[in-house]
Scaffold this motif. Structure first.
Motif, mmCIF file in Angstrom:
data_model
loop_
_atom_site.group_PDB
_atom_site.id
_atom_site.type_symbol
_atom_site.label_atom_id
_atom_site.label_comp_id
_atom_site.label_asym_id
_atom_site.label_seq_id
_atom_site.Cartn_x
_atom_site.Cartn_y
_atom_site.Cartn_z
ATOM 1 N N ARG A 91 0.819 -1.211 0.000
ATOM 2 C CA ARG A 91 0.000 0.000 0.000
ATOM 3 C C ARG A 91 0.857 1.267 0.000
ATOM 4 O O ARG A 91 0.532 2.236 -0.689
ATOM 5 C CB ARG A 91 -0.935 0.006 1.210
ATOM 6 N N THR A 92 1.934 1.268 0.785
ATOM 7 C CA THR A 92 2.732 2.485 0.937
ATOM 8 C C THR A 92 3.838 2.610 -0.108
ATOM 9 O O THR A 92 4.350 3.700 -0.343
ATOM 10 C CB THR A 92 3.384 2.536 2.328
ATOM 11 N N GLY A 93 4.212 1.474 -0.716
ATOM 12 C CA GLY A 93 5.331 1.508 -1.643
ATOM 13 C C GLY A 93 6.684 1.492 -0.962
ATOM 14 O O GLY A 93 7.717 1.665 -1.606
ATOM 15 N N ILE A 94 6.698 1.283 0.361
ATOM 16 C CA ILE A 94 7.936 1.200 1.129
ATOM 17 C C ILE A 94 8.258 -0.274 1.339
ATOM 18 O O ILE A 94 7.409 -1.049 1.777
ATOM 19 C CB ILE A 94 7.795 1.909 2.489
ATOM 20 N N GLY A 95 9.469 -0.697 1.002
ATOM 21 C CA GLY A 95 9.853 -2.106 1.073
ATOM 22 C C GLY A 95 9.708 -2.707 2.452
ATOM 23 O O GLY A 95 9.861 -2.023 3.473
ATOM 24 N N GLN A 96 9.413 -4.009 2.506
ATOM 25 C CA GLN A 96 9.265 -4.685 3.793
ATOM 26 C C GLN A 96 10.531 -4.597 4.652
ATOM 27 O O GLN A 96 10.430 -4.324 5.856
ATOM 28 C CB GLN A 96 8.895 -6.152 3.564
ATOM 29 N N PRO A 97 11.742 -4.818 4.077
ATOM 30 C CA PRO A 97 12.946 -4.695 4.919
ATOM 31 C C PRO A 97 13.081 -3.300 5.515
ATOM 32 O O PRO A 97 13.488 -3.154 6.670
ATOM 33 C CB PRO A 97 14.088 -5.006 3.943
ATOM 34 N N THR A 98 12.716 -2.267 4.741
ATOM 35 C CA THR A 98 12.818 -0.900 5.246
ATOM 36 C C THR A 98 11.856 -0.686 6.398
ATOM 37 O O THR A 98 12.209 -0.090 7.425
ATOM 38 C CB THR A 98 12.528 0.107 4.128
ATOM 39 N N LEU A 99 10.612 -1.169 6.258
ATOM 40 C CA LEU A 99 9.639 -1.031 7.343
ATOM 41 C C LEU A 99 10.110 -1.767 8.594
ATOM 42 O O LEU A 99 9.995 -1.252 9.719
ATOM 43 C CB LEU A 99 8.283 -1.580 6.899
ATOM 44 N N ASP A 121 5.210 6.881 11.749
ATOM 45 C CA ASP A 121 6.384 7.367 11.025
ATOM 46 C C ASP A 121 6.891 6.320 10.042
ATOM 47 O O ASP A 121 7.251 6.635 8.902
ATOM 48 C CB ASP A 121 7.504 7.727 12.008
ATOM 49 N N ALA A 122 6.947 5.067 10.499
ATOM 50 C CA ALA A 122 7.463 4.000 9.638
ATOM 51 C C ALA A 122 6.646 3.853 8.361
ATOM 52 O O ALA A 122 7.185 3.562 7.291
ATOM 53 C CB ALA A 122 7.493 2.678 10.405
ATOM 54 N N LEU A 123 5.337 4.085 8.449
ATOM 55 C CA LEU A 123 4.462 3.865 7.294
ATOM 56 C C LEU A 123 4.267 5.113 6.438
ATOM 57 O O LEU A 123 3.761 5.005 5.319
ATOM 58 C CB LEU A 123 3.086 3.375 7.765
ATOM 59 N N THR A 124 4.657 6.277 6.934
ATOM 60 C CA THR A 124 4.343 7.512 6.189
ATOM 61 C C THR A 124 5.559 8.297 5.727
ATOM 62 O O THR A 124 5.449 9.071 4.769
ATOM 63 C CB THR A 124 3.468 8.442 7.051
ATOM 64 N N ILE A 125 6.691 8.155 6.378
ATOM 65 C CA ILE A 125 7.865 8.951 5.989
ATOM 66 C C ILE A 125 8.505 8.344 4.748
ATOM 67 O O ILE A 125 8.843 7.160 4.714
ATOM 68 C CB ILE A 125 8.877 9.030 7.144
ATOM 69 N N ARG A 126 8.686 9.173 3.726
ATOM 70 C CA ARG A 126 9.248 8.719 2.467
ATOM 71 C C ARG A 126 10.753 8.495 2.602
ATOM 72 O O ARG A 126 11.405 9.026 3.519
ATOM 73 C CB ARG A 126 8.965 9.726 1.345
ATOM 74 N N PRO A 127 11.353 7.711 1.685
ATOM 75 C CA PRO A 127 12.786 7.394 1.794
ATOM 76 C C PRO A 127 13.682 8.624 1.901
ATOM 77 O O PRO A 127 14.638 8.630 2.678
ATOM 78 C CB PRO A 127 13.063 6.606 0.514
ATOM 79 N N GLY A 128 13.383 9.697 1.129
ATOM 80 C CA GLY A 128 14.213 10.895 1.200
ATOM 81 C C GLY A 128 14.166 11.529 2.574
ATOM 82 O O GLY A 128 15.189 11.949 3.126
ATOM 83 N N GLN A 129 12.959 11.602 3.150
ATOM 84 C CA GLN A 129 12.804 12.141 4.494
ATOM 85 C C GLN A 129 13.514 11.261 5.522
ATOM 86 O O GLN A 129 14.131 11.763 6.464
ATOM 87 C CB GLN A 129 11.319 12.231 4.857
ATOM 88 N N ALA A 130 13.420 9.941 5.326
ATOM 89 C CA ALA A 130 14.057 9.015 6.261
ATOM 90 C C ALA A 130 15.566 9.191 6.245
ATOM 91 O O ALA A 130 16.225 9.129 7.291
ATOM 92 C CB ALA A 130 13.689 7.575 5.900
#
Length: 219
Positions: free
Chosen positions: A114-122, A134-143
């Motif tokens: 749903r979020t487009g964020i990889g499982q390992p990243t989450l 935060d884990a589900l909403t912050i985009r990679p650049g922000q992270a």
């Protein structure tokens, strides 16, 4: 590198035999014990801290002891002994982890889709102490910026702590109705905190202990 230090030891020209054993043991503890520093490093590298810990525990169990690794006297690191190990037993497949956010409960994979964020990243984010939101909403650049800010904050805190220690013991002195830590008096007068402490220990009165070269305390 901590992994090399833990698995193949410290080079024989890097310190005494005892110090090489100690450094190897410290590297092994760091790589096999959960900590905020290890979680931060793994988050920056995109790795799962728990997976790293489990893998290092297995490899260290198969490696020579720190004493054996430190026994190499030729200036080269000791070569890891190869040992035959039995194949791992199959494990029961764990139940998928459920995560609730905004009143909705989904598996990690479903949130990833749903979020487009990889499982390992989450997984790495949550293991590093991030909130679910935060884990589900912050985009990679922000992270990436957030990780950089956290690292900078840690470095600044370490620098501040080293500076505090250099200023001397956390003792207070009162002079002219003003009470300050010994380190602050050292900064104000230009004297070393150790010098002021030694003078006080030798029985000097405070006004004399704080005297600088011209015989006066700097206000």
């Amino acid at each position: 590198m901590a992994v090399d230090d833990a698995l193949i030891g410290i080079a024989a020209d890097n310190g005494s035999h005892a110090s090489r054993i100690r450094l190897c043991e410290e590297a092994r503890r760091f790589l096999t014990t959960p900590s905020n520093d290890l979680a931060l490093i793994c988050a920056l590298a995109g790795m799962d801290p728990q997976a790293v810990i489990e893998r290092m525990r297995k490899q260290i169990a198969e490696a020579p002891s720190p004493e054996e690794l430190a026994g190499d006297r030729k200036g080269n690191r000791a070569t890891k002994n190869k040992r035959k190990v039995a194949p791992p037993k199959p494990k029961d497949k764990p139940e998928p982890k459920l995560i609730t956010h905004n009143g909705e409960t989904l598996t990690l994979k479903e949130w990833s889709d749903r979020t487009g964020i990889g499982q390992p990243t989450l997984t790495n984010r949550m293991n590093a102490g991030w909130t679910v939101a935060d884990a589900l909403t912050i985009r990679p650049g922000q992270a990436k910026r957030r990780a950089g800010e956290a690292l900078r904050a840690k470095i600044e805190a370490d620098v501040a702590e080293r500076q505090r220690r250099r200023r001397g013991p956390n003792r207070v002195l009162t002079y002219n109705g003003e009470t300050l830590p010994l380190g602050e008096w050292a900064t104000r007068t230009g004297l070393q905190a150790q010098t002021i402490a030694k003078r006080i220990k030798n029985g000097w009165p405070v006004e004399r202990a704080l005297m600088v070269g011209d015989g006066r305390c700097t206000e």
